[in-house]
Motif scaffolding. Structure first.
Motif, PDB file in Angstrom:
ATOM      1  N   PRO A 188      46.642  92.952  13.469  1.00  0.00           N
ATOM      2  CA  PRO A 188      46.595  93.580  14.797  1.00  0.00           C
ATOM      3  C   PRO A 188      46.725  92.535  15.907  1.00  0.00           C
ATOM      4  N   LYS A 189      47.410  92.905  16.966  1.00  0.00           N
ATOM      5  CA  LYS A 189      47.603  91.977  18.088  1.00  0.00           C
ATOM      6  C   LYS A 189      46.275  91.493  18.660  1.00  0.00           C
ATOM      7  N   ASP A 203      43.635  90.844  17.036  1.00  0.00           N
ATOM      8  CA  ASP A 203      43.150  89.745  16.194  1.00  0.00           C
ATOM      9  C   ASP A 203      43.930  88.470  16.455  1.00  0.00           C
ATOM     10  N   LEU A 204      45.238  88.622  16.639  1.00  0.00           N
ATOM     11  CA  LEU A 204      46.050  87.442  16.910  1.00  0.00           C
ATOM     12  C   LEU A 204      45.590  86.769  18.199  1.00  0.00           C
TER      13      LEU A 204
END
Lengths: 154, 154
Positions: free
Chosen positions: B134-135, B137-138
């Motif tokens: 997921p973005k 998390d990034l």
DNA sequence: CCCAATTAATTTACATGTCACCTATCGACA
DNA sequence: TGTCGATAGGTGACATGTAAATTAATTGGG
């Protein structure tokens, strides 16, 4: 400083995925460098140390390739490291009786002494390098990176 | 817990800091490997590609060492990569008029074509490698790694 | 104006990683 | 039993990274 500033990249990252990947590789470089510098004081390279550490962790003689697999390394690389370690009298290499293709490597007492000497400074380095980061964040990084690795391996 | 007790706990990791560091380095290895594999299809190594990318990003001839600094590399490494790129007719190297110690390197039109060809596949690889994450998390990883780098640089 | 310190780049030596290929051994199956 | 595929390990060629020393050019202070 943000990665995009560090790299003096003019355009913002095209993708957050790209920024994440570069961030991981950049951070890894920094860490590896620090560890290498410490180990050099003990006349060890990172590869050499890793072989010794794995052997100690396992507590028994191990086949070369089994060690290599844990290091995510290709066989030819291990061959040379093993040669160096044998030369430095840090490991002994013996041919297995049950399968004569296999060469088992094991720590010498000298290696155990060296490992013991490295333990505390190395642990301290780990601690100090990441001391500014809350444990909660570290746990999160560990979890997310694992997720990344699983995705990449597919 | 006393330090010596922590040292005995070898499974799975002595310290969360250690686990985090190993995790970063392992993930970096994996990613670098994938990128290297893609670039090889275009007869480029990661270092070579990075030099070209930096030159394109800057849009002007640059001194060798300035490129090296952005790549977090040591000068001698750059010298060789530059030689290879000159040889492959991907860059041209000219001695600066104002400071004759300086050698400026710049992209050839051939290099610009190659870069253009690599752009999309590379971006797609970035996307696909980290697509499972997921973005959110990034973003978090990026932030935490930045924090780590700041601590290490000190 | 000259010398010393600095800087850009290179060379050399060494460790590492990758790939491609080779050898020896094992084990299964016809 | 003999052959063949798989497995453990090694070799050689090549690219890269680091450190340390060297060369050439620049610059600043006395």
């Amino acid at each position: 400083m943000a990665l995009r500033d560090e790299l003096k990249k003019r355009d913002p990252f095209d993708l957050i995925e790209q920024e994440a990947a570069l961030s991981i590789m950049r951070t890894s470089d920094l860490l590896e460098n620090r560890f290498a510098r410490l180990l050099r004081e003990y006349d060890l390279t990172r590869s050499q140390y890793n072989v010794l550490r794995i052997l100690r962790g396992e507590g028994r003689p191990m086949p070369c390739l089994e060690v290599a697999q844990r290091m995510i390394q290709v066989a030819p690389a291990i061959t040379r490291v093993v040669d160096q370690l044998v030369n430095a009298e840090l490991i002994v290499k013996t041919q297995s009786d049950s399968d004569r293709r296999v060469f088992l490597i094991d720590l010498t007492s000298r290696a155990k002494r060296v490992l013991k000497a490295v333990d505390v400074p190395l642990l301290e380095l780990h601690r100090s390098l990441l001391s500014g980061v809350p444990k909660k964040d570290l746990k999160q990084v560990i979890a997310i990176l694992q997720q990344i690795r699983e995705g990449v391996s597919e």
